[in-house]
Design a protein around this motif. Structure first.
Motif, PDB file in Angstrom:
ATOM      1  N   UNK A 412       0.867  -1.212   0.129  1.00  0.00           N
ATOM      2  CA  UNK A 412       0.116   0.066   0.001  1.00  0.00           C
ATOM      3  C   UNK A 412       0.932   1.413   0.034  1.00  0.00           C
ATOM      4  N   UNK A 413       2.090   0.927  -0.012  1.00  0.00           N
ATOM      5  CA  UNK A 413       3.010   2.371  -0.091  1.00  0.00           C
ATOM      6  C   UNK A 413       3.217   3.469   1.311  1.00  0.00           C
ATOM      7  N   UNK A 414       2.601   2.674   2.365  1.00  0.00           N
ATOM      8  CA  UNK A 414       2.651   3.285   3.580  1.00  0.00           C
ATOM      9  C   UNK A 414       4.032   3.348   4.304  1.00  0.00           C
ATOM     10  N   UNK A 415       4.363   4.430   5.001  1.00  0.00           N
ATOM     11  CA  UNK A 415       5.734   4.445   5.531  1.00  0.00           C
ATOM     12  C   UNK A 415       5.752   3.788   6.775  1.00  0.00           C
ATOM     13  N   UNK A 416       6.508   2.703   6.871  1.00  0.00           N
ATOM     14  CA  UNK A 416       6.730   1.890   8.054  1.00  0.00           C
ATOM     15  C   UNK A 416       7.683   2.329   9.048  1.00  0.00           C
ATOM     16  N   UNK A 417       8.684   2.806   8.699  1.00  0.00           N
ATOM     17  CA  UNK A 417       9.960   3.096   9.572  1.00  0.00           C
ATOM     18  C   UNK A 417      10.671   4.411   9.174  1.00  0.00           C
ATOM     19  N   UNK A 418      11.564   4.848   9.771  1.00  0.00           N
ATOM     20  CA  UNK A 418      12.400   5.756   9.577  1.00  0.00           C
ATOM     21  C   UNK A 418      13.634   5.024  10.060  1.00  0.00           C
ATOM     22  N   UNK A 419      14.719   5.136   9.279  1.00  0.00           N
ATOM     23  CA  UNK A 419      16.001   4.319   9.767  1.00  0.00           C
ATOM     24  C   UNK A 419      17.281   5.022   9.770  1.00  0.00           C
ATOM     25  N   UNK A 420      18.307   4.586  10.222  1.00  0.00           N
ATOM     26  CA  UNK A 420      19.467   5.294  10.088  1.00  0.00           C
ATOM     27  C   UNK A 420      20.620   4.128  10.197  1.00  0.00           C
ATOM     28  N   UNK A 421      21.377   4.200   9.169  1.00  0.00           N
ATOM     29  CA  UNK A 421      22.485   3.084   8.784  1.00  0.00           C
ATOM     30  C   UNK A 421      23.553   2.990  10.090  1.00  0.00           C
TER      31      UNK A 421
END
Length: 440
Positions: A412-421
């Motif tokens: 559905x294209x929903x943003x699941x998480x913001x991540x940092x490498x």
């Protein structure tokens, strides 16, 4: 471009705090006392205040409309406001305070130079305070300013402020916050918000606005390696003007560093080398470009370059990777478990990925990484991902642009998480030690 010059520069700030800490009033006071409120806005606030039986203008009403919209079920992630003083321009991201909107704080703080976090002088540090400090640390926000608000309701007591300031510094150190500042304020009465208050003679620091005017922004772009994520390839679509029949340019926003005509570059992930033949903009050609300019570059070799590739400095090119360990702020109601398939968006590149492992979850009370089988809404944790194609990722502590990513639901294209490498929770795994402090 100097990292210490502030006159005329732009500062991006995000406000955060627990419910009823007075954030709306503080934002209103900043706008009002800095003369950034239009006359008709002030008239409307005064009229509503009188209707509610108040003697003066309730400055919180300048932001209360957003709260009413949320109560109506309208989704507003972050409200942005713009104001300026004689010394600096500001973009203010006003983040909601309730715990279920922690994901909004991640959004607002992701591009901020400074987070202004409110603490009620009567209540002290709360779980949400520690959560916001953890978010600021993970996102490597260069500065965190803690406004100890409602200092008037504790009689402008220096001992209470000193006690809270010590607790704030200890919590910030546990969570690895890079740089912390504290200011005693009364948003309701204006003490130490724009002007220094005579009612806190024991405080010899700047007012909140003075501090915001003096904080340095990002490092000089000359010291950062050149990175240009390709957003689109520009080719003539129809009959081209003479001399442009074979035009091929690679357009995007410079993520970091400086590039000049004649510089040697590498296109990632292919690793093919070339040199910069030209730098074009809508206003004409340039001899050099720097972050955050949007430009189109031409290469001296005919290479296969597409959206999602990255053009980087040849002498400082990152190694593309397919296995990524990162810290994520989980933003979905659906839990994150090993085996889940997602899309990973890194700069302009989107690749398929699978969650190989959930390593652990950040315990905000102990600042330790604890074992976990899944991450739930608003959890912050460490995960391992396997990508279907390589990305030119760098450690988030080295680059907030090329070290950040999003996890997206492929259905559905929903943003699941913001991540940092990288291991952004490294400091949190050793709660008995104090992380090294640094200043940008």
């Amino acid at each position: 471009m100097s990292a210490t010059t502030t006159t005329g520069t732009l500062l991006r700030l995000a406000t955060a705090g627990s419910v009823d800490d007075g954030k709306s009033t503080l934002v209103g006071r900043l706008l009002f006392d800095s003369k950034s409120v239009l006359a008709d806005q002030l008239d409307a606030v005064e009229r509503v205040s009188r209707d509610r039986g108040l003697e003066g203008a309730d400055l919180a009403l300048l932001t209360d409309g957003l709260r009413a919209e949320r109560e109506q079920g309208i989704t507003i992630d972050v409200a942005y406001r713009y104001f300026a003083t004689a010394r600096r321009s500001f973009i203010l991201a006003d983040c909601p305070g309730h715990v279920q909107y922690t994901r909004n704080t991640v959004t607002g703080a992701s591009t901020a130079d400074v987070v202004v976090l409110l603490v009620d002088a009567r209540k002290g540090l709360l779980e949400q305070t520690r959560r916001h400090l953890a978010v600021a640390s993970l996102l490597r926000v260069p500065h965190v300013v803690v406004a100890v608000n409602k200092i008037d309701l504790v009689g402008f007591a220096q001992d209470r402020y000193d006690e809270l300031a010590a607790q704030i510094r200890a919590a910030a150190a546990d969570l690895g916050v890079p740089a912390i500042h504290t200011v005693p304020v009364s948003a309701l009465e204006g003490d130490n918000v724009v002007e220094r208050s005579p009612r806190t003679p024991w405080y010899d620091g700047p007012s909140l606005l003075e501090l915001l005017e003096d904080l340095p922004t990002a490092d000089d772009v000359e010291t950062q390696p050149f990175r240009l994520p390709v957003q689109t390839v520009i080719r003539p679509q129809s009959a081209a003007p003479a001399g442009y029949e074979d035009y091929r340019g690679y357009a995007g926003q410079v993520a970091s560093g400086v590039v000049r005509v004649g510089d040697e570059v590498v296109v990632l992930p292919s690793g093919r080398r070339s040199t910069i033949e030209g730098i074009d903009t809508a206003d004409g050609s340039l001899a050099e470009a720097y972050a955050p300019q949007s430009v189109t570059v031409r290469l001296s070799h005919d290479l296969d370059v597409a959206r999602g590739d990255m053009i980087v400095a040849a002498d400082d090119a990152p190694t593309p990777v397919q296995d990524v360990t990162g810290t994520v702020a989980w933003l979905s109601d659906r839990p994150l478990r090993p085996g889940v398939r997602v899309l990973l968006k890194h700069t302009t590149r989107v690749v398929q990925a699978v969650v190989r492992d959930v390593v652990g979850r950040l315990d905000l009370d102990t600042a330790a990484l604890t074992p976990a089988e899944e991450l739930a809404l608003n959890d912050i944790g460490r995960v391992q991902l396997r990508l279907a194609a390589p990305i030119a990722a760098e450690e988030y502590v080295d680059s907030r642009r090329t070290g950040a990513f999003l996890l997206i639901d492929p259905q559905d294209g929903f943003t699941l998480a913001a991540g940092m490498v990288g291991d952004a929770l490294a400091a949190a795994r050793f709660p008995g030690e104090r992380p090294v402090q640094y200043t940008i």
